[in-house]
Scaffold this active site. Structure first.
Site, PDB file in Angstrom:
ATOM      1  N   ASN A 119       0.418   0.782   5.942  1.00 46.22           N
ATOM      2  CA  ASN A 119       1.092  -0.054   4.949  1.00 46.22           C
ATOM      3  C   ASN A 119       1.891  -1.094   5.711  1.00 46.22           C
ATOM      4  OD1 ASN A 119       4.035   0.420   2.884  1.00 46.22           O
ATOM      5  ND2 ASN A 119       2.488  -1.139   2.747  1.00 46.22           N
ATOM      6  N   GLY A 120       1.606  -2.368   5.447  1.00 48.11           N
ATOM      7  CA  GLY A 120       2.356  -3.413   6.131  1.00 48.11           C
ATOM      8  C   GLY A 120       1.454  -4.566   6.488  1.00 48.11           C
TER       9      GLY A 120
ATOM     10  N   CYS B  60       0.848  -1.180   0.000  1.00 46.72           N
ATOM     11  CA  CYS B  60       0.000   0.000   0.000  1.00 46.72           C
ATOM     12  C   CYS B  60       0.888   1.237   0.000  1.00 46.72           C
ATOM     13  CB  CYS B  60      -0.854   0.055   1.263  1.00 46.72           C
ATOM     14  SG  CYS B  60      -1.946  -1.349   1.449  1.00 46.72           S
TER      15      CYS B  60
END
Ligand code: SF4
Length: 468
Positions: A117-118, A15
């Protein structure tokens, strides 16, 4: 890259996150342009949330940034001087509008928006605990687990709440959180996913990559450190650190493939590192040949480096159709096999009768490489020598990258000679792990687990689903 059309044979991105704090102006347009620059990091959904007068407004939907905000009123209605934005490719959670971000959660002190994100590897057990305490979830993604945890811990002090959550969650996260009056950036203790800080004339910007800053004319200040929480509000900017277990382990695939080549991540110029990888690859795997070509676009910097180092001329051998995105549908297997030819075409005069060095940045399954080698041979290439500017992928990723099951990872199942035979190449060379690290100009401060299985943290059983 996100629009790389050979995506079947690539790891899938994660992302992109963006956050802007301005003292004076509406920030939704800045976030919109920033997300445009980060579009390669996720094409399934996009969204923006802004804060004004203690109220958070959000718009998000499935599609590219340009599609989600095709009606300009949607963007114009988002008014506020603090904002966060997100582009998503679903790694955990289904591909549904409800899983799009920003996530808005209620907390004791009002509302909060979060973009992530992750991947949180112990999200499932945390979710169970929260559910047993009466928290209900709207989505199936791990980001909501994180958002709910922060909201639950957030009594009076958001910084304390984030620090507390960082001690419990395991995995990778670059987070941007917006409260009614603050913009907060957080990078996991190992800095697996990137996050950088930029400055504008009247405020600050947080972005997954520096290309997001460039898109809005912000100046890159620095990268957020592993375990750092950076807080931006009317008093300026300050940081606190979660100083447990901090050691940098940036995902090396950011440098190999995910990030845009015009980005600088943790001090590494992505384009230069990719070109350098090509040079080192040329010295590790030299070959007598007439021309060097790349698998466009992500293999191009390494191909230029290979050509420069070897003295073999670089040329364009393959042309990519830029108008086929992820949504390209192959109606059946036969058409699917044809897919590569629709996505790529050969410039015959540049390869006919020649010994060709074909450079790609990575191979995950090997299926696309085989089709490309065959296309080149069919078009008259005398020999095709495949050179890959990273080692072969042998282990799955648990940190937010969509990897196929281990049985499909070419490096997990075949030797280099077997791969060479399978893809019908005349020779094959993968860049060594040492060569890859050397190409970055840094000492080993990376997660390279998908090449060597050396994960930067212990993966709990619940997170090991992919290793089947
Ligand atoms: S396992 Fe591979 S893709 Fe995943 S974070 Fe580590 S280097 Fe990146």
């Amino acid at each position: 890259m996100g629009f790389d059309l050979m995506d079947e044979d690539k790891l899938k991105e994660e992302c992109g996150v963006m956050g802007v704090y301005s003292k004076v102006q509406n920030v939704s347009h800045m976030i919109y342009y920033g997300l445009y620059a980060l579009q390669h990091r996720g094409q399934e959904s996009a969204g923006i949330a802004v804060s004004k007068d203690s109220k958070i407004d959000c718009y998000k939907d499935m599609g590219l940034v340009s599609q989600v905000f095709s009606d300009k009123n949607k963007l114009e209605r988002l008014e506020g001087n603090i904002g966060v934005g997100h582009v998503r490719y679903s790694t955990t959670g289904e591909s549904l509008a409800v899983n799009a971000q920003p996530l808005i959660v209620k907390c004791k002190n009002g509302e909060m928006a979060l973009v992530h994100n992750g991947n949180i590897v112990n999200a499932r057990s945390i979710r169970k605990i929260l559910e047993s305490e009466g928290v209900s979830f709207q989505t199936t993604n791990d980001s909501e687990v994180m958002a709910n945890m922060i909201a639950r811990y957030y009594k009076d002090d958001i910084e304390k709440a984030i620090k507390g959550v960082m001690e419990i969650v395991k995995g990778s996260y670059a987070l941007i959180i917006m409260t009614e009056d603050k913009l907060i950036g957080v990078r996991d203790n190992q800095g697996i996913r990137p996050l950088c800080l930029g400055k504008t004339d009247d405020g600050y910007v947080l972005s997954s990559e520096s290309c997001g800053l460039d898109a809005i004319g912000a100046e890159l200040v620095r990268d957020i450190e592993p375990g750092e929480i950076v807080i931006i509000d009317k008093n300026g900017i300050r940081s606190i650190f979660n100083d447990k277990w901090n050691r940098k382990k940036l995902c090396i695939f950011e440098i190999i493939y995910f990030a845009r080549p015009d980005s600088i991540i943790d001090g590494i110029n992505v384009y230069s590192a990719r070109k350098e990888a090509g040079k080192i690859l040329s010295s590790e795997y030299p070959v007598d040949a007439d021309v060097v070509i790349s698998v466009p676009d992500s293999g191009t910097p390494a191909a230029i480096g290979y050509a420069e180092e070897s003295g073999i001329p670089y040329s364009i051998g393959l042309i990519k159709n830029r108008y086929i995105g992820r949504t390209f549908i192959s109606p059946n297997q036969k058409a699917r096999e044809k897919g590569v030819e629709i996505k790529l075409n050969v410039i015959k005069e540049n390869i006919e009768g020649k010994r060709v060095v074909l450079v790609d940045d990575s191979i995950v399954r090997g299926t696309t490489s085989k089709r490309i080698v065959n296309m080149l041979k069919k078009a008259g290439a005398k020999e095709v020598h495949l050179r890959v500017s990273s080692p072969s992928v042998s282990y799955p990723c648990y940190f937010g990258i969509d990897t196929p099951y281990r049985k499909y990872l070419i490096g997990a199942n075949k030797t280099s000679d077997e791969i060479c035979e399978m893809i019908n190449a005349d020779s094959l060379g993968f860049l060594s792990q040492e060569g890859l690290i050397k190409s970055t100009g840094k000492s080993d401060q990376f997660c390279s687990a998908c090449f060597n299985g050396d994960y930067p943290m212990e993966i709990p059983r619940e997170g090991l689903e992919l290793d089947e």
